[in-house]
Design a protein around this motif. Sequence first.
Motif, PDB file in Angstrom:
ATOM      1  N   MET A   1      -3.389  -0.085   5.919  1.00  0.00           N
ATOM      2  CA  MET A   1      -3.423  -1.359   6.585  1.00  0.00           C
ATOM      3  C   MET A   1      -3.359  -2.453   5.520  1.00  0.00           C
ATOM      4  SD  MET A   1      -6.465  -3.040   8.829  1.00  0.00           S
ATOM      5  CE  MET A   1      -6.033  -2.386  10.418  1.00  0.00           C
ATOM      6  N   ASN A   2      -2.445  -3.338   5.656  1.00  0.00           N
ATOM      7  CA  ASN A   2      -2.263  -4.439   4.724  1.00  0.00           C
ATOM      8  C   ASN A   2      -2.644  -5.723   5.439  1.00  0.00           C
ATOM      9  OD1 ASN A   2      -1.468  -6.120   2.669  1.00  0.00           O
ATOM     10  ND2 ASN A   2       0.702  -5.681   2.867  1.00  0.00           N
ATOM     11  N   GLN A   3      -3.704  -6.359   4.970  1.00  0.00           N
ATOM     12  CA  GLN A   3      -4.180  -7.574   5.601  1.00  0.00           C
ATOM     13  C   GLN A   3      -3.949  -8.741   4.648  1.00  0.00           C
ATOM     14  OE1 GLN A   3      -8.052  -5.830   6.029  1.00  0.00           O
ATOM     15  NE2 GLN A   3      -7.838  -5.766   8.241  1.00  0.00           N
ATOM     16  N   ALA A   4      -3.308  -9.803   5.116  1.00  0.00           N
ATOM     17  CA  ALA A   4      -2.993 -10.954   4.270  1.00  0.00           C
ATOM     18  C   ALA A   4      -3.832 -12.154   4.673  1.00  0.00           C
ATOM     19  CB  ALA A   4      -1.517 -11.300   4.386  1.00  0.00           C
TER      20      ALA A   4
ATOM     21  N   ARG B   1      -5.459  -4.027   0.796  1.00  0.00           N
ATOM     22  CA  ARG B   1      -5.064  -2.701   1.249  1.00  0.00           C
ATOM     23  C   ARG B   1      -5.735  -1.654   0.373  1.00  0.00           C
ATOM     24  NH1 ARG B   1      -0.255  -3.692  -1.921  1.00  0.00           N
ATOM     25  NH2 ARG B   1       0.191  -1.840  -3.158  1.00  0.00           N
ATOM     26  N   ALA B   2      -5.683  -0.426   0.817  1.00  0.00           N
ATOM     27  CA  ALA B   2      -6.259   0.669   0.049  1.00  0.00           C
ATOM     28  C   ALA B   2      -5.535   0.780  -1.294  1.00  0.00           C
ATOM     29  CB  ALA B   2      -6.147   1.977   0.824  1.00  0.00           C
ATOM     30  N   LEU B   3      -6.293   1.111  -2.313  1.00  0.00           N
ATOM     31  CA  LEU B   3      -5.743   1.258  -3.660  1.00  0.00           C
ATOM     32  C   LEU B   3      -4.649   2.308  -3.682  1.00  0.00           C
ATOM     33  CD1 LEU B   3      -5.925   0.693  -6.751  1.00  0.00           C
ATOM     34  CD2 LEU B   3      -7.646   2.511  -6.841  1.00  0.00           C
ATOM     35  N   ASP B   4      -3.564   1.999  -4.392  1.00  0.00           N
ATOM     36  CA  ASP B   4      -2.514   2.988  -4.645  1.00  0.00           C
ATOM     37  C   ASP B   4      -1.944   2.739  -6.038  1.00  0.00           C
ATOM     38  OD1 ASP B   4      -0.449   0.989  -4.475  1.00  0.00           O
ATOM     39  OD2 ASP B   4      -0.364   1.274  -2.309  1.00  0.00           O
ATOM     40  N   ALA B   5      -1.053   3.610  -6.459  1.00  0.00           N
ATOM     41  CA  ALA B   5      -0.503   3.540  -7.813  1.00  0.00           C
ATOM     42  C   ALA B   5       0.315   2.280  -8.063  1.00  0.00           C
ATOM     43  CB  ALA B   5       0.343   4.783  -8.097  1.00  0.00           C
TER      44      ALA B   5
ATOM     45  N   THR C   1     -14.665   8.091  -2.997  1.00  0.00           N
ATOM     46  CA  THR C   1     -14.909   6.774  -2.439  1.00  0.00           C
ATOM     47  C   THR C   1     -13.585   6.191  -1.976  1.00  0.00           C
ATOM     48  OG1 THR C   1     -16.024   4.657  -2.812  1.00  0.00           O
ATOM     49  CG2 THR C   1     -14.681   5.490  -4.620  1.00  0.00           C
ATOM     50  N   ARG C   2     -13.645   5.237  -1.084  1.00  0.00           N
ATOM     51  CA  ARG C   2     -12.451   4.496  -0.686  1.00  0.00           C
ATOM     52  C   ARG C   2     -12.470   3.186  -1.441  1.00  0.00           C
ATOM     53  NH1 ARG C   2     -10.092   8.183  -0.022  1.00  0.00           N
ATOM     54  NH2 ARG C   2      -9.979   9.404   1.863  1.00  0.00           N
ATOM     55  N   VAL C   3     -11.338   2.854  -2.046  1.00  0.00           N
ATOM     56  CA  VAL C   3     -11.216   1.626  -2.829  1.00  0.00           C
ATOM     57  C   VAL C   3     -10.223   0.713  -2.122  1.00  0.00           C
ATOM     58  CG1 VAL C   3     -10.676   0.649  -5.100  1.00  0.00           C
ATOM     59  CG2 VAL C   3     -11.569   3.005  -4.936  1.00  0.00           C
ATOM     60  N   PHE C   4     -10.643  -0.525  -1.865  1.00  0.00           N
ATOM     61  CA  PHE C   4      -9.795  -1.521  -1.222  1.00  0.00           C
ATOM     62  C   PHE C   4      -9.600  -2.678  -2.190  1.00  0.00           C
ATOM     63  CE2 PHE C   4     -11.929   0.857   2.076  1.00  0.00           C
ATOM     64  CZ  PHE C   4     -10.862   1.211   2.904  1.00  0.00           C
ATOM     65  N   VAL C   5      -8.333  -3.074  -2.346  1.00  0.00           N
ATOM     66  CA  VAL C   5      -7.973  -4.063  -3.355  1.00  0.00           C
ATOM     67  C   VAL C   5      -7.336  -5.283  -2.711  1.00  0.00           C
ATOM     68  CG1 VAL C   5      -6.555  -4.470  -5.410  1.00  0.00           C
ATOM     69  CG2 VAL C   5      -7.596  -2.228  -5.058  1.00  0.00           C
ATOM     70  N   ALA C   6      -7.811  -6.457  -3.120  1.00  0.00           N
ATOM     71  CA  ALA C   6      -7.140  -7.718  -2.785  1.00  0.00           C
ATOM     72  C   ALA C   6      -6.187  -7.996  -3.944  1.00  0.00           C
ATOM     73  CB  ALA C   6      -8.148  -8.851  -2.643  1.00  0.00           C
ATOM     74  N   ALA C   7      -4.907  -8.121  -3.636  1.00  0.00           N
ATOM     75  CA  ALA C   7      -3.890  -8.301  -4.682  1.00  0.00           C
ATOM     76  C   ALA C   7      -2.989  -9.478  -4.337  1.00  0.00           C
ATOM     77  CB  ALA C   7      -3.052  -7.028  -4.832  1.00  0.00           C
ATOM     78  N   ASP C   8      -2.397 -10.074  -5.376  1.00  0.00           N
ATOM     79  CA  ASP C   8      -1.465 -11.183  -5.151  1.00  0.00           C
ATOM     80  C   ASP C   8      -0.086 -10.625  -4.800  1.00  0.00           C
ATOM     81  OD1 ASP C   8      -0.232 -10.404  -7.559  1.00  0.00           O
ATOM     82  OD2 ASP C   8      -1.055 -12.098  -8.697  1.00  0.00           O
TER      83      ASP C   8
END
Length: 191
Positions: free
Chosen positions: A1-4, A12-16, A48-55
């Motif tokens: 899920m990508n929330q803006a 969204r959840a951390l990915d590579a 753990t689940r990691v959620f990242v706010a990214a630009d």
Amino acid sequence: MNQAIDGAFSLRALDAAHDLRAFDCKRNEEMDTWLRKSALRSHESDVTRVFVAADANNRALGFFTLSGYCLEVEVLPNGDSKKLLSRRDAKSTVPAHYIGRLAVDKNHQGGDLGKFLMDAAFLKYAQILKLTTSSYLCLDAQNPGLVDYYKKFGFKPTPKEVSQGAPIPMYLKSSAIKTWVNALNSEGSHL
């Protein structure tokens, strides 16, 4: 899920694809190192689940983690612990979840990103509550200054004594988070 939010960043959840190299929360080098070197492995191995706010360029601006947890009843204030221990099926632990890490890059501290991350953590937790039980959301304030910050969200420090310099355990009842999430939803939250 990508929330803006306002096009400034997305969650969204951390990915590579996330760029973690420049993340610096200024206050905790161990937090920065963990994000860069261990977070993806912890996320992918279900620790753990990691959620990242990214630009828009996928640079990490802030993040939080959520994981399952067992809260020891004796660390709760007397009113809560007595109520839980007086039940017929009383156990010494109750199901809970844990925000193991929450950090904002130094260039984005003092704004709304920390609140956005906490609101997002509450929303993720509310989704968990639809699938399974959990009595509390817990975290550890890494320093006394953070205790007041987390109190703004309703967290309470446990009455348990902690040694000087040790993180301060804090908790929040699930019912309080449901109320918070309902208020977010009624405000038409951006999350």
